[in-house]
Design an enzyme around this catalytic site. Structure first.
Site, short mmCIF file in Angstrom:
data_model
loop_
_atom_site.label_atom_id
_atom_site.label_comp_id
_atom_site.label_asym_id
_atom_site.label_seq_id
_atom_site.Cartn_x
_atom_site.Cartn_y
_atom_site.Cartn_z
NE ARG A 8 -3.73 2.38 2.28
CZ ARG A 8 -4.36 2.97 3.28
NH1 ARG A 8 -4.13 2.61 4.53
NH2 ARG A 8 -5.22 3.95 3.04
CG HIS A 9 -0.83 4.90 -1.24
ND1 HIS A 9 -1.05 5.83 -0.24
CD2 HIS A 9 -2.06 4.47 -1.61
CE1 HIS A 9 -2.34 5.96 -0.02
NE2 HIS A 9 -2.99 5.15 -0.84
CD GLU A 11 0.04 10.27 7.09
OE1 GLU A 11 -0.16 9.58 8.11
OE2 GLU A 11 0.55 11.42 7.14
CD GLU A 82 -8.19 2.65 -3.25
OE1 GLU A 82 -8.44 1.52 -3.72
OE2 GLU A 82 -7.91 2.85 -2.04
CG MET A 85 -13.82 6.37 -3.93
SD MET A 85 -14.73 4.95 -3.28
CE MET A 85 -15.44 5.64 -1.79
#
Length: 386
Positions: A8-9, A11, A82, A85
């Site tokens: 996961r990337h 922050e 990702e 959305m």
């Protein structure tokens, strides 16, 4: 056997600013650049033949930290993006239940079923990403590769990799930023999950989960989250609140509000909102209580690639509650949409609190100026994405 490390990337803005960032392209935070050396050290002695990443800045920058010590270039694959959305992109999480109450209720209760308007579900994103990884396995049979991608896509992919039904997705916890999963493939279709969501390379002080107050890896942030509504200078109640917040800001910065001209301030607010209705907003709690003011001088044109902060002010009772990042995130959202490359704020020499705020979020001082209120530092932060 082909080994794939799913990472996961580090922050990113959405993690701290509490905004819904799926395929919205955002920058990394200052803490991310402290996380990256820890991740690079973890992989320094791990054999890798290739490093892949989604095309979003937060993933490709994270991948670069892993690739450099191996002398590898990062190969970009948009399929690793990702979750999309849709209409929720870059909307504060606290605003979603107000604008899309039914859809957000599904997201909270049955996230495997939830599809944001014009977007995709977690399971769809996981399937897409995992299919992309299977394609990379075909290209790298018998090798070891690293793949840098995103939290929701990883969660969906892990659900599928474990053979779980979609409604079992809750058994897959959220992984912290830079967490690692290890997959072993015997051909592109037969897959074993060796481990998942492992962020043991991060000290506690660099954990995103720890910093924003998550109760556990399946929880939600416990600090307040705010939504934003337009402050209407033509409404007497809103006008009074705008002036009250700016008086408090002046008293904190200069020790007095005697140089504040309420009529001129409200004219400036009207002028700013002609450029963007979001230029002056109240930060509100779920109850609707206004606890912050975000004032952006969108009419500032001395430097066309710079967006100027007119003032940030948080109600004294809510200072130190983790709201500063959310307020900054609103400013960045507005000015990035207006095509600005830099965010500029003026911090009074006397206002140590403001200076601390801007240093915390990696603003850099570039010069000073003097007015009737005294000396000010000109603080700049890059918000444009390369």
């Amino acid at each position: 056997m082909t080994t794939v490390y799913i990472i996961r990337h580090a922050e990113a803005e959405g993690n701290v600013y509490r905004r819904c960032h799926g395929q919205y392209d955002s920058l990394l935070t200052p803490r991310a650049y402290e996380q990256l050396p820890c991740l690079a050290k973890r992989f320094a002695d791990v054999p890798l033949d290739a490093v892949y990443a989604s095309d979003l800045f937060r993933a490709r920058t994270t991948a670069k930290a892993v690739a450099e010590s191996h002398g590898l270039a990062v190969e970009i694959r948009p399929v690793l993006r990702e979750i999309d959305m849709g209409d929720w992109e870059d909307v504060p999480w606290a605003e979603l239940p107000r604008l899309w109450p039914a859809e957000y209720a599904v997201w909270r209760a049955r996230p495997w079923d939830a599809v944001p308007p014009h977007g995709e579900s977690v399971m769809q994103a996981g399937r897409r990403m995992l299919d992309g990884v299977r394609g990379l396995v075909r290209e790298n049979e018998g090798k070891s590769i690293a793949v840098v991608t995103h939290g929701s896509a990883i969660r969906g992919a892990l659900t599928i990799a474990h053979g779980f039904a979609p409604e079992q997705m809750g058994e897959i916890g959220w992984g912290d930023n830079t967490c690692v999963a290890k997959f072993e493939f015997d051909g592109p279709d037969r897959l074993e999950v060796v481990y998942e969501n492992d962020a043991s390379h991060l000290p506690q002080q660099l954990s995103t989960f720890a910093s924003i107050g998550w109760t556990d890896n399946k929880g939600v942030p416990t600090t307040p989250q705010i939504w934003f509504r337009r402050a209407d200078p033509m409404d007497p109640a809103d006008a009074d609140k705008i002036v009250a917040f700016m008086r408090e800001l002046h008293r904190n910065a200069y020790g007095t509000d005697e140089n504040l001209d309420p009529d001129a301030l409200l004219r400036d607010v009207e002028r700013a909102q002609r450029m963007s209705p979001r230029s002056v907003t109240f930060g509100c709690l779920e109850s609707g209580e206004e606890i912050a003011l975000i004032y952006l001088k969108t009419f500032y044109d001395d430097e066309p690639d710079v967006g100027l902060v007119g003032g940030f002010c948080i109600d004294e009772a809510y200072r130190g509650c983790g709201l500063s990042g959310q307020i900054l995130g609103q400013a960045i959202s507005v000015y990035r949409m207006l095509g600005k490359t830099y965010l500029c704020a003026h911090a009074a020499e006397k206002n140590a609190r403001a200076q601390g705020f801007y240093h915390k979020f990696a603003f850099e001082q570039r010069g000073t100026y003097q007015d009737e209120n005294g000396l000010h530092y000109r603080m700049f932060k890059k918000i444009g994405i390369d």
